[in-house]
Design a protein around this motif. Structure first.
Motif, short mmCIF file in Angstrom:
data_model
loop_
_atom_site.label_atom_id
_atom_site.label_comp_id
_atom_site.label_asym_id
_atom_site.label_seq_id
_atom_site.Cartn_x
_atom_site.Cartn_y
_atom_site.Cartn_z
N LYS A 183 0.83 -1.20 0.00
CA LYS A 183 0.00 0.00 0.00
C LYS A 183 0.88 1.26 0.00
O LYS A 183 2.07 1.22 0.32
CB LYS A 183 -0.93 0.01 1.22
CG LYS A 183 -1.87 -1.19 1.27
CD LYS A 183 -2.74 -1.29 0.03
CE LYS A 183 -3.66 -2.50 0.07
NZ LYS A 183 -4.42 -2.67 -1.19
N PHE A 190 -12.39 -1.53 -0.61
CA PHE A 190 -11.50 -1.53 -1.77
C PHE A 190 -12.34 -1.66 -3.03
O PHE A 190 -13.48 -2.15 -2.99
CB PHE A 190 -10.49 -2.68 -1.67
CG PHE A 190 -9.64 -2.64 -0.43
CD1 PHE A 190 -8.52 -1.83 -0.36
CD2 PHE A 190 -9.99 -3.40 0.68
CE1 PHE A 190 -7.75 -1.79 0.79
CE2 PHE A 190 -9.22 -3.37 1.83
CZ PHE A 190 -8.09 -2.55 1.89
N PHE A 227 -8.70 2.64 -1.40
CA PHE A 227 -9.26 2.74 -0.05
C PHE A 227 -9.04 4.12 0.55
O PHE A 227 -9.85 4.58 1.37
CB PHE A 227 -8.67 1.64 0.85
CG PHE A 227 -7.21 1.81 1.18
CD1 PHE A 227 -6.81 2.29 2.41
CD2 PHE A 227 -6.23 1.49 0.25
CE1 PHE A 227 -5.46 2.45 2.72
CE2 PHE A 227 -4.89 1.64 0.54
CZ PHE A 227 -4.49 2.12 1.78
#
Length: 394
Positions: free
Chosen positions: A28, A279, A302
């Motif tokens: 991420k 998501f 997200f």
């Protein structure tokens, strides 16, 4: 430099500053964190107003040491569209930046940090304007640049990117598929991956939009912001910027509602928002005239959804004909040539008005992310034979 550390946007895991990073171990985006108490002591409304205009004046909340890689990034104007939507409908015109789009902000910062870290070769996938900005700033920094574009990328973006000396490839796939190839090359050590949110510093450049609009509007944020959302770096960045401005005492807790606008032909964020998902699943067969928001899968999905929900905003999908009509209307009625992505946010605002999401008397800020002249326009001219022409008939 006031950077204390970087942290994973999903897990909060901390990473050391001063080192080269791409994504976190969780896959991420990494977020840059600052010594906000130290910034508070020098970053005041008065000190900001006294500095040379431009994105680099926010130095306490930017990650670079030394001189930036710059092409003269100025502060972009906020312009009302009184005939299109009234005096409270405002557009921040990012098309005034170098290379003609807001991608200049993020790539100026990413390339500045790449040079600071001694990186010699950078690469990214692009739907157009980001590749041109990477190539321009790469040329300025003396860094070799590789860009891979989907086949639907506007020709002017492809040729502009190549003009800056980048190695440009046009591929038979979508931007996330081009990004997979860039990722393989980065993993093999061939280059550094500058893809959207896959390195920490494009976000830091794009967040300056939030700093800038706050100052331009007298430190009173608008009621709502409509943002053309593909990878969503700017929306995520502005949400981060508002928190940082509050932490250093420049803003209060009030926030605008954030509206992520996508095209009906590529709306993964809208689908996830409507389904209540954290998501967004990949959007198959993505297609829209607004190529800058043709992103089937965003690594920061997200974070976009979190900002939209936390702000009380929404994700909105607009039709192709509504995008084109919005571009035509703003040009004809207010002399403002929006890019297709800017047309999408105007169409999104119109839809939000119809749905009762935005009141008539609210102050709304739209983002026009690029110069409208960079895109093909319909030829509405008429032909004239001067020898036969009568002025009264024109």
């Amino acid at each position: 430099m006031n950077v204390t550390h970087l942290e994973c946007s999903l897990t909060g895991e901390r990473y050391e500053a001063g080192q080269v990073h791409n994504l976190s171990r969780a896959g991420k985006p990494l977020l840059v964190r600052y010594d906000l108490e130290a910034a508070r002591s020098t970053l005041t409304r008065e000190s900001v107003a006294s500095r040379e205009p431009g994105m680099w004046k926010w130095r306490e909340l930017l990650p670079h040491d030394g001189d930036p890689v710059s092409l003269g990034e100025g502060e972009t104007p906020i312009v009302a569209l009184p005939r299109t939507g009234g005096q409270d409908l405002l557009v921040k015109d990012e098309g005034r930046l170098p290379t003609g789009s807001f991608k200049a902000r993020g790539l100026a910062m990413a390339v500045t940090m790449a040079r600071q870290f001694g990186i010699q070769r950078i690469a990214m996938p692009t739907n157009g304007n980001a590749g041109a900005a990477l190539a321009a700033y790469g040329a300025r920094a003396g860094i070799e640049t590789i860009v891979i574009c989907p086949a639907e990328t506007p020709e002017i973006n492809v040729t502009e990117t190549a003009a800056y000396g980048a190695r440009v490839y046009v591929a038979d796939g979508q931007i996330d598929e081009c990004g997979a190839l860039v990722g393989k090359g980065a993993a093999a050590g061939l280059w550094f991956d500058c893809s959207t949110l896959k390195e920490p510093y494009r976000l830091e450049g794009k967040k300056v939009m939030g700093f800038e609009l706050a100052e331009q509007l007298g430190w009173e944020l608008p009621d709502a912001i409509f943002y053309p959302t593909g990878g969503g770096t700017g929306l995520i960045g502005m949400w981060k910027a508002f928190d940082e401005l509050e932490a250093v005492g420049l803003l209060g807790p009030r926030r605008p509602r954030m509206y992520a606008v996508q095209a009906e032909g590529c709306a993964p964020i809208v689908r996830a928002f409507e389904q209540g998902d954290e998501f967004a699943e990949r959007w198959e067969d993505a297609a829209t005239v607004a190529t800058g928001i043709r992103v089937p899968k965003a690594v920061g999905d997200f974070l976009i959804l979190r900002a939209v929900r936390d702000s009380g905003g929404a994700a909105i999908a607009v039709a192709e004909d509504a995008i084109l009509q919005a571009v035509a209307d703003a040009a004809r009625d207010d002399g403002f040539l929006l890019c297709p992505e800017g047309g999408a946010v105007l169409a999104g605002w119109r839809q939000a008005r119809e749905r009762g999401l935005v009141a008539r008397d609210e102050r709304v800020l739209l983002f026009n992310c690029a110069n409208g002249n960079k895109y093909p326009l319909p030829d509405r001219s008429k032909r004239l034979k001067l020898a036969e022409a009568e002025a009264s008939a024109l």
